[in-house]
Scaffold this active site. Structure first.
Site, PDB file in Angstrom:
ATOM      1  N   ASP A  13      10.983  16.645   3.672  1.00  0.00           N
ATOM      2  CA  ASP A  13      12.339  16.112   3.855  1.00  0.00           C
ATOM      3  C   ASP A  13      12.453  14.641   3.506  1.00  0.00           C
ATOM      4  OD1 ASP A  13      13.289  18.597   4.694  1.00  0.00           O
ATOM      5  OD2 ASP A  13      12.799  18.187   6.794  1.00  0.00           O
ATOM      6  N   ALA A  14      11.561  14.128   2.672  1.00  0.00           N
ATOM      7  CA  ALA A  14      11.703  12.748   2.190  1.00  0.00           C
ATOM      8  C   ALA A  14      12.812  12.646   1.151  1.00  0.00           C
ATOM      9  CB  ALA A  14      10.387  12.243   1.608  1.00  0.00           C
ATOM     10  N   LYS A  16      12.617  14.676  -2.016  1.00  0.00           N
ATOM     11  CA  LYS A  16      12.046  14.866  -3.355  1.00  0.00           C
ATOM     12  C   LYS A  16      13.033  15.546  -4.300  1.00  0.00           C
ATOM     13  CE  LYS A  16       8.478  17.270  -2.067  1.00  0.00           C
ATOM     14  NZ  LYS A  16       8.769  17.252  -0.615  1.00  0.00           N
ATOM     15  N   LYS A  38       9.432  23.459 -10.024  1.00  0.00           N
ATOM     16  CA  LYS A  38       9.015  23.550  -8.626  1.00  0.00           C
ATOM     17  C   LYS A  38       7.982  24.677  -8.576  1.00  0.00           C
ATOM     18  CE  LYS A  38       9.788  22.780  -4.064  1.00  0.00           C
ATOM     19  NZ  LYS A  38       9.668  21.476  -3.396  1.00  0.00           N
ATOM     20  N   GLY A 118       6.508  18.471  -6.171  1.00  0.00           N
ATOM     21  CA  GLY A 118       5.545  19.015  -5.237  1.00  0.00           C
ATOM     22  C   GLY A 118       6.220  19.698  -4.054  1.00  0.00           C
ATOM     23  N   PRO A 206      21.133   5.098  -1.254  1.00  0.00           N
ATOM     24  CA  PRO A 206      21.721   4.874   0.068  1.00  0.00           C
ATOM     25  C   PRO A 206      21.932   6.191   0.800  1.00  0.00           C
ATOM     26  CG  PRO A 206      23.433   4.766  -1.605  1.00  0.00           C
ATOM     27  CD  PRO A 206      22.123   4.926  -2.339  1.00  0.00           C
TER      28      PRO A 206
END
Length: 228
Positions: A13-14, A16, A38, A118, A206
């Protein structure tokens, strides 16, 4: 010009996929031929066409070269769990060599930019013997790191960058993705990472109430990647 990168994240959940679709869109605006892959995805839904992952579908849609779903996401698991656990539950063998073979076939397309996304963080296991980090090694890909900007992100980002370097890969750039709208001292955290990273900052995304690739692309700078 043929640029190929592996998109890694500081954690699950960064952001990507959001950043990958933004990078693809920014490249499309320049008239580049783009592909987003993916290779392995968990958390897929059963559809009349088979298992489908929402992130992989976004990559398929954002790329200018239209591929079949199976080319974009060759290994799909239904439960939203770590890939190696999903593979064990289904009695399947998951290896970096196999993933690399799928990727190499698709990467033969005449694309200017190929982004391989990834799953999870850098050390997510494929099995008890290897992690997904082996894939960019096999494909000899430079890495773009997506830093999920939240409390603790500096530690996660630096540890991930150290692991990338230790695995013999180059960090080509990084993107700061503000996933926590209430994060304290975001500017100070970003400035700290800019001082600690040698790689260029490709964008600061943002907090977006309604994120989409076009809005993300507005905050992306591809020049450091394309000028290499």
């Amino acid at each position: 010009m043929k640029k190929r990168f592996f998109i890694a994240g500081t954690d699950t959940d960064a952001g990507k996929t959001l950043v990958t679709t933004g990078l693809l869109t920014a490249a499309n605006r320049r008239g580049l031929r783009t592909i987003g892959l993916k290779p392995v995805a968990a958390g897929c839904e059963q559809t009349p066409d088979g298992l489908r992952n929402s992130d992989a579908l976004l990559l398929q849609q954002a790329a200018s070269i239209k591929l079949s779903y199976e080319q974009v996401n060759p290994i799909a698991f239904e439960p939203p769990i770590a890939p190696h656990i999903a593979a064990e539950q289904e009695g399947r063998v998951l290896t970096a060599d196999r993933l690399a073979a799928y990727c190499r076939g698709t990467m033969m397309q005449p694309a200017d930019l190929v982004l391989v996304e990834g799953a999870g963080g850098w050390r997510v296991p494929l099995s008890m013997r290897e992690s997904l980090a082996r894939l960019p090694q096999l494909l000899e890909l430079d890495v773009i790191l997506v830093v999920g900007m939240k409390l603790g992100c500096i530690n996660h980002a630096i540890l991930t960058a150290e692991a990338i370097a230790r695995d013999g890969l180059r960090l080509a750039g990084w993107v700061a993705n503000h996933i926590d709208p209430d994060m304290s001292c975001p500017d100070e955290n970003l400035a700290t990472l800019e001082r600690l990273f040698r790689a260029p900052l490709l964008g600061r995304i943002p907090w977006l109430d309604d994120p989409d690739p076009e809005r993300v692309a507005d905050h992306i700078d591809l020049i450091p990647l394309l000028d290499e």
